[in-house]
Design a protein around this motif. Structure first.
Motif, PDB file in Angstrom:
ATOM      1  N   THR A  67      31.798 -27.315 -11.482  1.00 29.94           N
ATOM      2  CA  THR A  67      32.706 -28.325 -10.955  1.00 29.94           C
ATOM      3  C   THR A  67      32.281 -29.711 -11.399  1.00 29.94           C
ATOM      4  OG1 THR A  67      31.414 -28.394  -8.896  1.00 29.94           O
ATOM      5  CG2 THR A  67      33.355 -26.965  -8.949  1.00 29.94           C
ATOM      6  N   TYR A  68      33.272 -30.502 -11.815  1.00 28.49           N
ATOM      7  CA  TYR A  68      32.988 -31.880 -12.210  1.00 28.49           C
ATOM      8  C   TYR A  68      32.783 -32.729 -10.966  1.00 28.49           C
ATOM      9  CZ  TYR A  68      33.628 -36.645 -13.791  1.00 28.49           C
ATOM     10  OH  TYR A  68      33.449 -37.980 -14.014  1.00 28.49           O
ATOM     11  N   THR A  69      31.714 -33.554 -10.978  1.00 25.78           N
ATOM     12  CA  THR A  69      31.461 -34.467  -9.878  1.00 25.78           C
ATOM     13  C   THR A  69      31.430 -35.884 -10.402  1.00 25.78           C
ATOM     14  OG1 THR A  69      29.801 -35.190  -8.257  1.00 25.78           O
ATOM     15  CG2 THR A  69      29.002 -33.914 -10.124  1.00 25.78           C
ATOM     16  N   SER A  70      32.278 -36.737  -9.853  1.00 31.25           N
ATOM     17  CA  SER A  70      32.391 -38.101 -10.342  1.00 31.25           C
ATOM     18  C   SER A  70      31.147 -38.925 -10.032  1.00 31.25           C
ATOM     19  CB  SER A  70      33.628 -38.781  -9.745  1.00 31.25           C
ATOM     20  OG  SER A  70      33.561 -38.813  -8.331  1.00 31.25           O
ATOM     21  N   ALA A  71      30.423 -38.573  -8.983  1.00 28.58           N
ATOM     22  CA  ALA A  71      29.226 -39.333  -8.625  1.00 28.58           C
ATOM     23  C   ALA A  71      28.182 -39.292  -9.734  1.00 28.58           C
ATOM     24  CB  ALA A  71      28.635 -38.795  -7.329  1.00 28.58           C
ATOM     25  N   GLU A  72      28.108 -38.154 -10.439  1.00 28.23           N
ATOM     26  CA  GLU A  72      27.130 -37.997 -11.517  1.00 28.23           C
ATOM     27  C   GLU A  72      27.782 -38.039 -12.898  1.00 28.23           C
ATOM     28  OE1 GLU A  72      23.929 -37.855 -11.279  1.00 28.23           O
ATOM     29  OE2 GLU A  72      23.663 -37.601  -9.125  1.00 28.23           O
ATOM     30  N   ASP A  73      29.106 -38.093 -12.970  1.00 27.23           N
ATOM     31  CA  ASP A  73      29.808 -37.952 -14.255  1.00 27.23           C
ATOM     32  C   ASP A  73      29.289 -36.713 -14.979  1.00 27.23           C
ATOM     33  OD1 ASP A  73      31.460 -40.190 -14.097  1.00 27.23           O
ATOM     34  OD2 ASP A  73      29.879 -41.510 -14.832  1.00 27.23           O
ATOM     35  N   ALA A  74      29.210 -35.598 -14.281  1.00 24.37           N
ATOM     36  CA  ALA A  74      28.597 -34.390 -14.825  1.00 24.37           C
ATOM     37  C   ALA A  74      29.202 -33.163 -14.167  1.00 24.37           C
ATOM     38  CB  ALA A  74      27.085 -34.417 -14.577  1.00 24.37           C
ATOM     39  N   PHE A  75      28.938 -32.006 -14.772  1.00 21.42           N
ATOM     40  CA  PHE A  75      29.332 -30.740 -14.180  1.00 21.42           C
ATOM     41  C   PHE A  75      28.178 -30.178 -13.367  1.00 21.42           C
ATOM     42  CE2 PHE A  75      32.451 -30.988 -17.569  1.00 21.42           C
ATOM     43  CZ  PHE A  75      33.606 -30.589 -16.906  1.00 21.42           C
ATOM     44  N   TYR A  76      28.518 -29.703 -12.163  1.00 22.17           N
ATOM     45  CA  TYR A  76      27.511 -29.075 -11.316  1.00 22.17           C
ATOM     46  C   TYR A  76      27.622 -27.560 -11.426  1.00 22.17           C
ATOM     47  CZ  TYR A  76      24.829 -27.558  -7.306  1.00 22.17           C
ATOM     48  OH  TYR A  76      23.916 -26.928  -6.511  1.00 22.17           O
ATOM     49  N   PHE A  77      26.493 -26.918 -11.720  1.00 18.31           N
ATOM     50  CA  PHE A  77      26.366 -25.465 -11.766  1.00 18.31           C
ATOM     51  C   PHE A  77      25.574 -25.057 -10.532  1.00 18.31           C
ATOM     52  CE2 PHE A  77      27.096 -26.960 -15.973  1.00 18.31           C
ATOM     53  CZ  PHE A  77      27.695 -25.935 -16.705  1.00 18.31           C
ATOM     54  N   ASP A  78      26.125 -24.138  -9.731  1.00 21.65           N
ATOM     55  CA  ASP A  78      25.573 -23.905  -8.396  1.00 21.65           C
ATOM     56  C   ASP A  78      24.460 -22.863  -8.335  1.00 21.65           C
ATOM     57  OD1 ASP A  78      26.896 -21.471  -8.662  1.00 21.65           O
ATOM     58  OD2 ASP A  78      28.345 -21.848  -7.058  1.00 21.65           O
ATOM     59  N   GLY A  79      24.025 -22.344  -9.492  1.00 19.74           N
ATOM     60  CA  GLY A  79      22.929 -21.383  -9.494  1.00 19.74           C
ATOM     61  C   GLY A  79      23.350 -19.975  -9.144  1.00 19.74           C
ATOM     62  N   TYR A  80      24.664 -19.749  -9.058  1.00 22.24           N
ATOM     63  CA  TYR A  80      25.131 -18.417  -8.688  1.00 22.24           C
ATOM     64  C   TYR A  80      25.996 -17.783  -9.770  1.00 22.24           C
ATOM     65  CZ  TYR A  80      27.379 -14.598  -6.217  1.00 22.24           C
ATOM     66  OH  TYR A  80      27.858 -13.372  -5.867  1.00 22.24           O
ATOM     67  N   ASN A  81      27.173 -18.303 -10.033  1.00 21.84           N
ATOM     68  CA  ASN A  81      28.053 -17.645 -10.995  1.00 21.84           C
ATOM     69  C   ASN A  81      28.836 -18.645 -11.851  1.00 21.84           C
ATOM     70  OD1 ASN A  81      29.786 -18.586  -9.081  1.00 21.84           O
ATOM     71  ND2 ASN A  81      30.771 -16.625  -8.637  1.00 21.84           N
ATOM     72  N   ASP A  82      28.304 -19.854 -12.024  1.00 23.09           N
ATOM     73  CA  ASP A  82      28.991 -20.884 -12.802  1.00 23.09           C
ATOM     74  C   ASP A  82      28.548 -20.846 -14.265  1.00 23.09           C
ATOM     75  OD1 ASP A  82      30.013 -21.589 -10.388  1.00 23.09           O
ATOM     76  OD2 ASP A  82      28.884 -23.457 -10.195  1.00 23.09           O
TER      77      ASP A  82
END
Length: 245
Positions: A67-82
């Motif tokens: 998921t893209y997060t504007s706070a970091e200008d980055a994609f977050y990978f949740d450690g499960y199935n991303d």
């Protein structure tokens, strides 16, 4: 992108969250196979499932779960199935390679307890190339691997911190750089294979929730050549202010 007014060595770029940054140098374009940059609106607009490749090679990433997060200008990978799948990238020189990423790790232990997470992974069979997160005892590290078992690991690194990773292989030697400082070299004469799709955030032949990245990934580049010292410095300096390094 465009040249910043009056300065040929400064570039201004917008981000999906509307922020504007100035990169002090344009990154190296020669030999690029993949150039994903979540801080550039031309690479990701802030919505949709495609992370557009800016290399001109058409190796666009398909976003699955990240998921893209504007706070970091980055994609977050949740450690499960991303993951992000970049397809069967062609044009590899199978004994010359540069891998590059800006990454910020939330946890070096995946949700299923794995102590290895994959940032970039490609190759085929047992002759792989990849950048990894590793937890060894109580120590968090980054790792660069060519082939089945030839590795270089960084020293201890922290969570919730942006790092620039750059790794090179020239057919006989490997070198790994953390924030533009070499953390080690190793010898290898293996020719990695190119029979597997390149993926970000997981090991593609593992089960859905194995060897996952838990953290943020903002910039990923793959070159089919070895960047020089000046080129490595140019790429690092282009984004270090953006990531506070």
């Amino acid at each position: 992108m465009g040249v910043f007014s009056g300065q040929t060595n400064l570039w201004m770029y917008g981000t999906p969250n509307g922020k504007t940054y100035v990169a002090k140098n344009v990154v190296v374009q020669d030999s690029l196979l993949l150039n994903l940059d979540s801080t550039a609106s031309g690479s990701y607009s802030g919505s949709g499932n495609t992370w557009t490749d800016l290399s001109g090679q058409g190796n666009h990433g398909t976003i699955n779960g990240a998921t893209y997060t504007s706070a970091e200008d980055a994609f977050y990978f949740d450690g499960y199935n991303d993951r992000v799948g970049c397809g069967d990238i062609t044009g590899f020189n199978t004994n010359k390679l540069t891998l590059e990423a800006w990454v910020n790790v939330n946890s070096f232990t995946g949700n299923d307890g794995d102590t290895t997470g994959f940032i970039i992974q490609g190759g085929g069979t047992s002759l792989d190339f990849d950048l990894q997160t590793i937890k060894s005892g109580s120590t968090n590290k980054f790792n660069f691997r060519i082939g089945s078992s030839t590795n270089i690991s960084s020293g201890s690194v922290s969570t919730d911190t942006w790092y620039h990773l750059l790794a090179t292989y020239d057919g006989s030697s490997m070198e790994f750089y953390l924030n533009n400082s070499s953390v080690g070299t190793n010898s290898s004469t293996e020719t990695f294979q190119n029979t597997r799709n390149v993926e970000l955030g997981r090991y593609p032949v593992a089960s859905e929730n194995a060897f996952q990245l838990d953290g943020y990934l903002s910039v990923v580049r793959i070159y089919n050549d070895v960047l020089t010292s000046d080129e490595r410095e140019k790429n690092f300096n282009a984004y270090r202010e953006r990531f506070g390094v």
